[in-house]
Design a protein around this motif. Structure first.
Motif, PDB file in Angstrom:
ATOM      1  N   SER A   2      22.500 -39.033 -16.208  1.00 47.96           N
ATOM      2  CA  SER A   2      22.402 -38.573 -17.639  1.00 47.96           C
ATOM      3  C   SER A   2      22.057 -37.503 -17.835  1.00 47.96           C
ATOM      4  O   SER A   2      21.333 -36.966 -16.850  1.00 47.96           O
ATOM      5  N   SER A  51      22.369 -42.795  -9.625  1.00 45.57           N
ATOM      6  CA  SER A  51      22.823 -42.378 -11.094  1.00 45.57           C
ATOM      7  C   SER A  51      22.181 -41.529 -12.349  1.00 45.57           C
ATOM      8  O   SER A  51      21.177 -40.798 -11.166  1.00 45.57           O
ATOM      9  N   ASN A  98      24.727 -42.945 -19.119  1.00 45.86           N
ATOM     10  CA  ASN A  98      24.473 -43.594 -18.190  1.00 45.86           C
ATOM     11  C   ASN A  98      25.493 -43.609 -17.028  1.00 45.86           C
ATOM     12  O   ASN A  98      27.289 -44.000 -17.625  1.00 45.86           O
TER      13      ASN A  98
END
Length: 194
Positions: free
Chosen positions: A24, A22, A11
């Motif tokens: 990942s 954001s 993350n």
């Protein structure tokens, strides 16, 4: 984390352009393969460098509003092979003409971009559907449907893109008033869509 050639980002969060991003992902350095998931919240379109992604123009459009959304990106051998994205636009404007708020979608597979945009307000709407742009052939096509837009807003903003029109034609177009609906399909090369 790094495990041999495999890097995993669980993350990551960054702020910028008035909003946040954001994500990942996983990436294999030896194979140059990876996958990334991203989420954007309330990014200011006026603060993003969108001109890098739009056709070059001597009169570049001024785009405003906020964008939010999510995307998933896949890389194979260092090449972008697949991308899906969707989200929302709030207060979209082009050259200070308000187009409203609504949804957007985009995708990328084998050098072909696809997408759609559906924005509006209670009394007007702007839909761009079945967008296809083939990067290899430079062919672009889409359906455009406009409902209840003010003629003067569109003419005033569009005239700078037609510098070769005579003064009389520009004057006649500027005198138009009222609201209009129209729909069309365009298809052709990005340098001269028809």
């Amino acid at each position: 984390t790094l495990d041999g050639d495999q890097m995993a980002i669980q993350n990551i969060n960054v702020g910028g352009a008035g909003g946040s991003l954001s994500g990942s992902g996983l990436y294999n350095f030896s194979k140059r393969d990876g996958e990334v998931s991203l989420m954007a919240k309330n990014l200011d379109l006026g603060k993003l460098s969108l001109d890098r992604f739009l056709p070059k123009s001597s009169n570049p459009a001024v785009i405003g509003g906020m964008v939010s959304g999510q995307s998933h990106i896949s890389l194979v051998a260092g090449n972008l092979v697949d991308m899906t994205a969707d989200g929302a636009l709030t207060g979209l404007s082009v050259n200070k003409t308000n187009f409203g708020s609504g949804a957007w979608q985009g995708g990328w597979t084998n050098h072909v971009f696809t997408g759609k945009l559906d924005v509006g307000e209670t009394d007007k709407s702007f839909r761009l559907t079945d967008i296809i742009f083939d990067l290899d052939t430079q062919r672009i096509s889409a359906n455009l449907n406009v409902h209840n837009f003010e003629v003067g807003d569109i003419v005033d903003k569009a005239l700078p893109y037609f510098p070769d029109l005579s003064f009389d034609v520009k004057d006649d177009l500027s005198a138009l008033h009222g609201r209009f609906d129209f729909g069309c399909r365009f298809d052709g090369l990005s340098s001269e869509p028809a």
